[in-house]
Write an enzyme that holds these catalytic residues in place. Structure first.
Site, PDB file in Angstrom:
ATOM      1  N   THR A 284      -0.076   4.054  -2.836  1.00  0.00           N
ATOM      2  CA  THR A 284      -0.844   5.104  -3.511  1.00  0.00           C
ATOM      3  C   THR A 284      -1.920   5.686  -2.602  1.00  0.00           C
ATOM      4  OG1 THR A 284      -0.482   3.931  -5.582  1.00  0.00           O
ATOM      5  CG2 THR A 284      -2.176   5.630  -5.581  1.00  0.00           C
TER       6      THR A 284
ATOM      7  N   GLU B 296       9.178  -3.696  -8.590  1.00  0.00           N
ATOM      8  CA  GLU B 296       7.808  -3.487  -9.055  1.00  0.00           C
ATOM      9  C   GLU B 296       7.783  -3.057 -10.521  1.00  0.00           C
ATOM     10  OE1 GLU B 296       3.904  -1.154  -7.359  1.00  0.00           O
ATOM     11  OE2 GLU B 296       5.770  -0.012  -7.491  1.00  0.00           O
TER      12      GLU B 296
ATOM     13  N   GLY C 113       0.809  -1.218   0.000  1.00  0.00           N
ATOM     14  CA  GLY C 113       0.000   0.000   0.000  1.00  0.00           C
ATOM     15  C   GLY C 113       0.837   1.260   0.000  1.00  0.00           C
TER      16      GLY C 113
END
Length: 373
Positions: free
Chosen positions: A113, A229, A111
């Site tokens: 954003t 990512e 988490g």
């Protein structure tokens, strides 16, 4: 070029993906991939992983994508969360999480954003304050994948530096059942197995050992997860593009309207050839980024990972668009399964970082041009 080990890994994962195919049960695929050791190829051997790196994990995701069954949580659980814990976690955190992340029996979401921060991670407002030995987290997150499946979420918060008063990023493991930690599904038109959520952290109390790494390390720990990512998002996009392209090539070989298959016409063949070239070029940059990251060159990997993600996103969108165009009306039918990729391919352009922000990165980090923001 792939090593012999990499070629063998590609073949094995491709065989697994083709057994499941598009439209299969992703939970079953995840479980089988975990049992075969594919989910944790990047994690340390002493914690049940394969002892490889992002190079190997990107192959797994790319080949599953090429078979039509990519697993989005590969980007999140082993690549981001597993990497961060392996590099910066305590011995207890590693022992608790890494074996289960490696065999797929546990999942972790990520988490970062927020509703008002967008691409500006410096505006993250989720804060963590000390209360005795505990931490208290307060804030909101949006577009967080797979929270309903995850045993915990690795939350990016900010703590206040006592010396400067500035807020600095820190990472916390938040269990799914932590009091004050709630989720709300976001209604997406995107057809994907993994759901998106908005998270609320309302004075979530966490023990001291929920903090991953050193609270003073800040951005170093954060980017240890963000570079993988980007590399894995590139793998996701390249796999999707390869899947769409293969469908189009098969169709163009067989479909005959006049005297020859439509693939004999250069107006059909050349765009498909160009799509293949673009996907291969993107894959080369992805492999460069993965090797730099696995070699410990975080700065070099940052540039290459961003470029790989940009190139793969563009190549994927173009490959999917051309595949649909090649099939004509059939490209929009459920039978051929390409229409849903039109929306899905756009994700590679906008997440986890938009192509415009990548261009900003390259223009001022690589080319030395002044910032516009």
């Amino acid at each position: 070029m792939d090593t012999e080990d990499h070629k063998a890994l590609r073949q094995a994962v491709s065989a697994l993906g083709n057994r499941h195919g598009r439209g299969g049960d992703p939970a079953q695929l995840w479980s089988e991939a975990g049992k075969l050791g594919y989910l944790g190829v990047n994690l340390p051997e002493e914690y049940g992983g394969g002892g490889g790196g992002i190079s190997e994990l990107s192959i797994v995701l790319e080949e599953l994508g090429a078979a039509g069954c990519p697993l989005l949580m590969l980007v999140v659980s082993p690549a981001i969360c597993g990497t961060v814990i392996a590099r910066f976690g305590t011995d207890a955190q590693k022992q608790h999480w890494l074996p289960a992340l490696a065999d797929g029996t546990r999942l972790m979401a990520f988490g970062i954003t927020e509703p008002d921060a967008g691409s500006n991670s410096h505006r993250i407002t989720t804060t963590a304050r000390k209360d005795g030995d505990d931490w208290i987290l307060t804030g909101r997150k949006v577009f967080i994948s797979g929270v309903d499946l995850a045993d915990a979420t690795l939350i990016v918060g900010r703590t206040e530096d006592a010396r400067t008063g500035r807020l600095k990023p820190c990472l916390f493991i938040v269990p799914r059942d932590a009091p004050g930690f709630t989720r709300r599904p976001i209604d997406m038109e995107l057809a994907a197995a993994e759901k998106q959520f908005e998270l609320t952290l309302d004075d979530v109390r966490l023990p001291a050992d929920a903090l991953v790494g050193d609270e003073d390390a800040g951005l170093l720990q954060l980017f240890a997860g963000l570079n993988p990512e980007r590399i894995m998002t590139a793998a996701f996009a390249i796999g999707m593009g390869r899947h769409a392209l293969a469908k189009a090539v098969e169709y163009a070989r067989d479909r005959q309207v006049w005297d020859t298959p439509i693939g004999a016409h250069q107006a059909i063949a050349h765009p498909l050839a160009q799509a293949h070239i673009d996907l291969e070029l993107a894959r080369l940059m992805m492999q460069k980024a993965a090797r730099l990251y696995d070699a410990g060159d975080d700065m070099g990997a940052g540039e290459a990972a961003n470029m790989a993600k940009y190139a793969a996103g563009e190549a994927c969108v173009k490959a999917v668009d051309q595949a649909v165009h090649t099939l004509g009306g059939n490209g929009l039918t459920r039978e051929f399964g390409l229409a849903s990729l039109i929306t899905a391919s756009r994700v590679a352009r906008i997440a986890p970082v938009s192509r415009e922000m990548i261009l900003n990165y390259v223009s001022h980090q690589t080319l030395g041009l002044p910032k516009s923001y």
